[in-house]
Design a protein around this motif. Structure first.
Motif, mmCIF file in Angstrom:
data_model
loop_
_atom_site.group_PDB
_atom_site.id
_atom_site.type_symbol
_atom_site.label_atom_id
_atom_site.label_comp_id
_atom_site.label_asym_id
_atom_site.label_seq_id
_atom_site.Cartn_x
_atom_site.Cartn_y
_atom_site.Cartn_z
ATOM 1 N N ILE A 150 0.843 -1.201 0.000
ATOM 2 C CA ILE A 150 0.000 0.000 0.000
ATOM 3 C C ILE A 150 0.873 1.244 0.000
ATOM 4 C CG2 ILE A 150 -1.526 1.388 1.464
ATOM 5 C CD1 ILE A 150 -3.045 -1.117 2.162
ATOM 6 N N LYS A 152 4.024 1.723 -0.891
ATOM 7 C CA LYS A 152 4.820 1.941 -2.104
ATOM 8 C C LYS A 152 3.952 2.266 -3.312
ATOM 9 C CE LYS A 152 8.900 -0.748 -0.808
ATOM 10 N NZ LYS A 152 9.615 -2.032 -0.903
ATOM 11 N N MET A 153 2.857 1.542 -3.503
ATOM 12 C CA MET A 153 2.004 1.814 -4.666
ATOM 13 C C MET A 153 1.399 3.210 -4.580
ATOM 14 S SD MET A 153 1.927 -0.744 -6.903
ATOM 15 C CE MET A 153 0.337 -0.996 -7.711
ATOM 16 N N THR A 154 1.050 3.645 -3.382
ATOM 17 C CA THR A 154 0.507 4.994 -3.212
ATOM 18 C C THR A 154 1.566 6.039 -3.538
ATOM 19 O OG1 THR A 154 -1.002 4.203 -1.494
ATOM 20 C CG2 THR A 154 -0.607 6.571 -1.584
ATOM 21 N N ARG A 155 2.800 5.794 -3.152
ATOM 22 C CA ARG A 155 3.869 6.757 -3.432
ATOM 23 C C ARG A 155 4.332 6.698 -4.891
ATOM 24 N NH1 ARG A 155 3.590 6.861 1.811
ATOM 25 N NH2 ARG A 155 4.728 8.415 3.062
ATOM 26 N N LEU A 157 2.134 5.805 -7.560
ATOM 27 C CA LEU A 157 1.044 6.171 -8.465
ATOM 28 C C LEU A 157 0.174 7.327 -7.954
ATOM 29 C CD1 LEU A 157 -0.181 2.575 -9.434
ATOM 30 C CD2 LEU A 157 1.381 4.049 -10.714
ATOM 31 N N ALA A 162 -3.457 4.932 -7.438
ATOM 32 C CA ALA A 162 -3.242 3.610 -6.843
ATOM 33 C C ALA A 162 -4.543 2.915 -6.465
ATOM 34 C CB ALA A 162 -2.353 3.737 -5.608
ATOM 35 N N GLN A 163 -5.637 3.664 -6.352
ATOM 36 C CA GLN A 163 -6.879 3.073 -5.851
ATOM 37 C C GLN A 163 -7.347 1.826 -6.608
ATOM 38 O OE1 GLN A 163 -10.236 5.528 -4.792
ATOM 39 N NE2 GLN A 163 -8.932 7.068 -3.828
ATOM 40 N N TYR A 165 -5.696 -0.389 -8.109
ATOM 41 C CA TYR A 165 -4.778 -1.516 -7.932
ATOM 42 C C TYR A 165 -4.748 -2.005 -6.484
ATOM 43 C CZ TYR A 165 -3.611 0.278 -12.458
ATOM 44 O OH TYR A 165 -3.715 0.710 -13.755
ATOM 45 N N ILE A 166 -5.230 -1.183 -5.561
ATOM 46 C CA ILE A 166 -5.285 -1.583 -4.156
ATOM 47 C C ILE A 166 -6.714 -1.912 -3.747
ATOM 48 C CG2 ILE A 166 -4.905 -0.836 -1.776
ATOM 49 C CD1 ILE A 166 -2.587 0.906 -2.821
ATOM 50 N N LEU A 182 5.658 0.882 -13.249
ATOM 51 C CA LEU A 182 5.860 -0.034 -12.126
ATOM 52 C C LEU A 182 6.972 -1.042 -12.412
ATOM 53 C CD1 LEU A 182 2.131 -0.648 -11.150
ATOM 54 C CD2 LEU A 182 3.786 0.850 -10.030
ATOM 55 N N MET A 257 -3.909 3.963 3.093
ATOM 56 C CA MET A 257 -3.427 4.812 2.000
ATOM 57 C C MET A 257 -3.401 6.272 2.414
ATOM 58 S SD MET A 257 -5.461 3.161 -1.267
ATOM 59 C CE MET A 257 -4.798 4.341 -2.481
#
Length: 713
Positions: A150, A152-155, A157, A162-163, A165-166, A182, A257
């Motif tokens: 959470i 890393k993907m938020t930072r 995208l 990121a929403q 994908y999470i 990515l 997030m």
């Protein structure tokens, strides 16, 4: 180390994941210990290391968490889980901040914890294979990505980017990952990938993640940004509308997030760990892991398919009846490359059935998702006809005509003569016992039920029904046929209504019974949705046609009479019969049922229900209404197990969720029992039976079956 190989050669440290005795790498206890060990080795050799490569000795990169271990966790284990997650992240962070480049060589699928392992690399290279799946599917299992996914993907995208994908667990392939930034490179093969990793290390003596740079800014802005703050002000409400408050994982993921975006990286990681430690020991997570991972894999892996029979690949299949179901099956087959003969009493009807495939595919053509050539090729696979001889050479012929025993028998006898050598017959009936329908066949051992759900193009489940004389080869071939359509097969033994229709019937009839008792119709409908059912029982009865329910009731009475017995209808069945025969309300197709259907407007409950049925003096409790709707289905599931209609837990749970819409948060109608606790479930059933009738009674055989099929990890 048991699960990791460590090699230092010419300044490049290679960490290879290779869990023994397993086809994939997982975050098992041994691996977690080995990660601490290998991290210590890297720190020891720091002066000698120019770069680190993360690799896999398996055909996939990394599969993620040890879910069997997760299923054994108890609430008291949460602090230990938190400590383990934090230690794993500490190891990740040590590798990431060593000052040397870390390259992830993603040679296959990297899902969940596997993708989080891949994200340790500053530079990520993936094989250029569109079949490889990457991403974070944890939400679908009642969990959240808690090993830095959470954060890393938020930072990487941004909060909004990121929403999907999470929160929605949207997966992606390597090329899509490249477009998202990515992964940074694609390689045609493992050798080239290794060379590219070494080249990156040679040309980048130092490396760090974007968020470790002093000038890092989160894509799209933090929650302090007015635009982001505006989006976040409505996000929880939109999420609650989707989850109805029954699924804690998406809410926890959104919170992690947003909260993580407002603090430094290390604190964000700790927030993420706390949310995961709380979720991973929760009943909802166990319910969903049990069914959507273990039981789904059992179904896809042929868990109920008889063994020792060669794989059957259907190439030509006939369908009798070009109505809604026959047309839907024809489309499902043609879209998978199967030549289809669609027979009806008239060529005009058959042509109308084929036209359904045109209607289904046209929006995709209009949006550019399907070419005209592909559409025409699909349509060319469907031969509409009114001549039985056109069925000649079919490996399988499926009867999908009206639910009348004599009609089904007639068309079955005519079509059986046209089967290819070794072919078999099937019926798409949803209610009539397969054993009795097989009497119309010369070879009843080659007759089986293949029950599709409506609409066929959208419903994934197919219920395979074994008659008393159906042989194992026919069951195996029916299983293969369903999987060839890309659908989920469950296998049940013959009985009236089989498993899905029988159990779903208890849901809708319990709703009708409550209406007859005087509980307000809006309460019944809203309670069902609040409990997690997709649609209220009265709305479902309207959609499937009240008149059809009455027809099935009449057929059941006739069948019982022929056997010298008398059928005793339930209170719900009698109320539905009254709606049709006395009040002339046949359902949506008739323009009037429990709901009114004004032209051009939204449907609404028939106002007369209040005066006809509602009892203003009746004291009702919302919990009772919800429990009656869910418990009644689980009781019937237990009875099906006891009677041998069901022979596996995976067929019960997958069948109830994908066939009748039982709430996913429960893990299915059988897992719901285990989630409540067997003793607690039985005690509640005893109370419901005393208050609301024998539909909630669990006899000794049902109680034994519940314990016999309890999953153990």
């Amino acid at each position: 180390m048991k699960t990791i190989q460590y090699e230092l050669h010419q300044g490049v440290a290679t960490i290879t994941f290779d869990e023994p005795g397993s086809p994939v790498n997982t975050m098992c206890a041994d691996w977690q210990r080995d990660m601490s060990t290998v991290t210590g080795l890297v720190v020891r050799d720091k002066a000698l290391i120019k770069g680190i490569i993360l690799a896999s000795a398996k055909s996939t990169f990394f599969a993620g968490a040890d879910l069997k271990g997760t299923m054994r966790l108890q609430p008291a284990d949460a602090p230990r889980v938190f400590a383990e997650i934090e230690q794993l992240k500490k190891n990740f962070r040590t590798l990431e901040t060593l000052g040397v480049p870390v390259v992830s060589c993603i040679n296959g699928a990297a899902l969940g914890g596997g993708w989080e392992v891949a994200l340790v690399g500053h530079h990520r290279i993936a094989l250029d294979d569109p079949k490889i799946q990457l991403g974070l599917p944890e939400i679908t299992l009642g969990l959240i990505p808690g090993a830095s996914g959470i954060t890393k993907m938020t930072r990487l995208l941004g909060l909004q980017g990121a929403q999907p994908y999470i929160l929605e667990s949207r997966l992606f392939n390597p090329r899509q990952a490249l477009e998202l930034g990515l992964v940074h490179e694609l390689a045609p093969d493992a050798t080239t990938m290794r060379a590219a990793a070494e080249a990156f290390i040679a040309t980048h003596p130092q490396a760090h993640h974007p968020w470790d740079a002093k000038d890092y800014k989160m894509p799209g802005g933090t929650p302090a940004n007015p635009k982001v703050a505006g989006m976040l002000s409505v996000a929880p409400a939109m999420l609650k509308q989707r989850t109805r408050g029954l699924y804690p994982a998406p809410e926890a993921a959104l919170a992690a997030m947003v909260e993580g975006a407002m603090v430094d990286y290390e604190t964000a990681l700790r927030i993420e760990s706390r949310y995961l430690a709380h979720l991973i020991v929760s009943p909802v997570a166990k319910n969903m892991i049990n069914t959507f991972f273990f039981h789904m894999n059992a179904v896809k892996g042929g868990g109920s398919r008889p063994k020792d029979f060669p794989k059957f690949k259907p190439t030509k299949v006939g369908i009798l009846g070009a109505g809604m179901m026959g047309a839907g099956i024809a489309y499902a087959q043609a879209s998978r490359g199967i030549d289809t003969v669609l027979e009806d009493v008239s060529l005009e009807n058959a042509e109308l059935g084929k036209a359904y495939s045109q209607r289904v595919t046209q929006p995709r053509v209009d949006k550019g998702r399907m070419s005209v050539v592909e559409q025409q090729a699909l349509l060319a696979r469907i031969l509409p006809t009114d001549h039985a001889k056109d069925l000649a050479g079919c490996q399988l012929i499926i009867e999908a005509v009206y639910e009348a025993r004599d009609v089904k028998a007639q068309v079955t006898r005519e079509a059986e003569e046209q089967l290819a050598r070794g072919g078999f017959m099937a019926s798409n009936t949803s209610t009539l016992p397969i054993t009795s329908l097989a009497q119309a066949c010369k070879r009843p051992e080659k007759f089986i039920g293949i029950h599709f759900f409506s609409p066929v193009d959208k419903m994934q489940l197919v219920e395979i029904i074994r008659g008393q004389k159906t042989d194992d080869e026919t069951v195996a071939r029916a299983y293969d046929y369903v999987q060839a359509l890309g659908k989920l097969p469950i296998v049940v033994n013959d009985s009236r209504g089989f498993y899905t229709s029988r159990t779903f019937g208890t849901y809708v009839m319990e709703g009708a019974a409550m209406l007859g008792e005087g509980i307000p119709a809006p309460v019944i409908e809203n309670a069902a949705v609040q409990a997690g059912m997709p649609v209220g029982p009265l709305a479902v009865l309207d959609e499937t046609a009240l008149s059809l329910s009455v027809h099935v009731l009449d057929q059941t009475r006739a069948d019982f009479k022929a056997e010298g017995r008398v059928y005793e209808p339930s209170r719900g069945e009698l109320l539905v019969e009254r709606m049709v025969k006395t009040l002339k309300r046949g359902g949506r197709a008739a323009g009037a049922g429990f709901y009114d259907y004004p032209p051009g407007q939204r449907k609404h409950l028939w106002p007369e229900l209040k005066g006809l049925f509602e009892d203003p003096k009746l004291a009702w409790e919302l919990r009772d209404v919800k429990d009656r709707l869910l418990y009644r289905q689980s009781v019937e599931t237990a009875r099906c197990l006891a009677e041998g209609v069901l022979t596996s837990a995976h067929d019960a749970n997958i069948g109830s969720i994908f066939g009748i819409g039982f709430p996913a948060w429960t893990g299915g109608a059988l897992q719901f029992i285990y989630g409540q606790g067997i003793d607690a479930f039985e005690q509640r059933c005893d109370v419901l039976a005393r208050r609301f009738g024998p539909g909630f009674l669990l006899d000794g055989a049902a109680r034994d079956a519940i314990r016999r099929f309890q999953p153990r990890y």
